[in-house]
Design an enzyme around this catalytic site. Sequence first.
Site, PDB file in Angstrom:
ATOM      1  N   GLU A 296     -43.090  20.736   0.896  1.00 53.30           N
ATOM      2  CA  GLU A 296     -42.183  19.914   1.696  1.00 53.30           C
ATOM      3  C   GLU A 296     -42.373  18.424   1.481  1.00 53.30           C
ATOM      4  O   GLU A 296     -41.511  17.628   1.826  1.00 53.30           O
ATOM      5  CB  GLU A 296     -42.282  20.260   3.181  1.00 53.30           C
ATOM      6  CG  GLU A 296     -43.572  19.846   3.828  1.00 53.30           C
ATOM      7  CD  GLU A 296     -43.662  20.245   5.301  1.00 53.30           C
ATOM      8  OE1 GLU A 296     -42.830  21.028   5.773  1.00 53.30           O
ATOM      9  OE2 GLU A 296     -44.594  19.774   5.959  1.00 53.30           O
ATOM     10  N   ALA A 297     -43.492  18.032   0.901  1.00 54.82           N
ATOM     11  CA  ALA A 297     -43.712  16.616   0.591  1.00 54.82           C
ATOM     12  C   ALA A 297     -42.787  16.155  -0.531  1.00 54.82           C
ATOM     13  O   ALA A 297     -42.731  14.963  -0.847  1.00 54.82           O
ATOM     14  CB  ALA A 297     -45.163  16.381   0.206  1.00 54.82           C
TER      15      ALA A 297
END
Lengths: 259, 300
Positions: A53-54
């Site tokens: 998700e980064a």
Amino acid sequence: MSDLSYSSSELMIINAARMLRDGDVVFVGVGQPNLACNLAKRTHAPNLVMIYEAGVIGAEPARLPLSIGDPTLVSGALSVCSMYDIFSFYLQRGNVDVGFLGGAQIDRFGNINATIIGSDYQHPKVRLPGSGGAQEIAAWANRCYIMTPHQKRRFPEKCDFRTSAGYLDGKGGREAAGLRGRGPVAVVTDLGILEPDENGELALTALHPGKTVEMAQENTGWDLKASATLRTTDPVTERELRILREELDPTGMHLGSAG
Amino acid sequence: MSKLIPLSEAISKYVQDGDTVYAAGFTHLIPFAAGHEIIRQGRRDLVLARATPDLIYDQMVAAGCARKVIFSYMGNPGVGSLRIVRAALEKGEIEWEEYSHFGMISRLQAGATGLPFMPMKQTAATDLEQANPKIKRVTDPYSGEELIAVPALNPDVAIVHVQRADAEGNAHLWGIVGEQKEAAFAAGRVILTAEEIVDESVIRSDPNRTLIPGFIVDAVCHVPHACHPSYAQGYYDRDNEFYLEWDKVSSSPEAVKAWLGEWVYGVKDRDAYWSKLGAAKQARLQVEPRLSQPIDYGDY
């Protein structure tokens, strides 16, 4: 039957890994989901694409990442993009096959609470970290898996707070809400596997070797039904354990102790 | 025109009591040096916005800088609970406003692009929508579909750390670029801290890597190692040990006070902090090079 000894965590990670298909694009979390994905990639799913998700796409971490934004995820990855891009181009657009979810509570219909314990949002008994990416992953990934120890307090009849959507209040709930993803298709616990029945209610569909229906029912907060086609999961293999212990998590940070 | 000034001057000039501050960086490039300088200068009543408050806001809340936090994941990343912010919320000591990651980032995206709000598809998990009245519904004028709307976030000041910038603030970033660009464009004022200050020709040699143009930047500060215990891709590693250690420190108010005394109030600036970390720690955080293949822009 295998006489290998392994921990509850190893049992869950290995069973979750087996659910991944070669070529899946997976939204990975740190900790146990990260290990499950890397194990699948090193066994039956070499073409798994891991998304974090980064904003990292196609990560091939050389070491165990402690955080979701570990630099080892970036070096050698296929692509890195902004957070807005990862949640919109990738997740909202429908380019993610699998999401991994966890939470303090998972209820009868697979809804998840990662926000508060207690009935009053403004005055929580326990304040949990909150959604992070979970709310959108649960809604928009094509299918989701949940890994959690099988404990009554983690499986209440109804969540104190609905951080992310499972099957809402039952059959047809997701469709009515217009969600594109199929929702939580399996919950892997240390006793077995729960899957939604035709009403969206989580039912016991598999037991790990040596575990019983009674054990699962005693540790579930609703009247857990066992599937008519209840099966036993395949025994853990030496190869799976070796990859986990020697290659992926040599310090045993997420593996627990075998007993 | 050069905007190079010391970090202490940038904070005193551009961060006021009561400001909404966005210290950018999703796990990567978190501007800890600026956070510590804000603590040293005793700012109060700040509204601290970040997708992940991380240790930087835990420390700023502990130091009494904040009246409110805006967040989407309040944990110690990879470790567990973010104890100080969590306790402040549980005791009702500070206000908070909560979103999902996508909601939070969409707020910045709206702010950065000059829109009043950003639409998102529904997730059917409506409890947060009920708990936070700023999350609303809008109707797609084309299909009639109901969508979620979140309001633009335009912080008074954004603090962004980058690997390299020129003296005007044209900035190169690489690695995880969570929401630095969005935070900079959304904010009223931008403080840039950089591992390296380079000549403009270095920036111009690779324009695709420039995520932030100098003309939206107010101050440029040369602050090597500004991110510890977070990291700067290619410069130094994340100090995972510290994230674990903070879990212990932050479980006792006395230990937190002692830590702030020693590592924030007790050091003059980031250089002093980095020296104080010691050679052994510095060596552990060193990283071997892994260069990208050069690309050819062509000489036109």
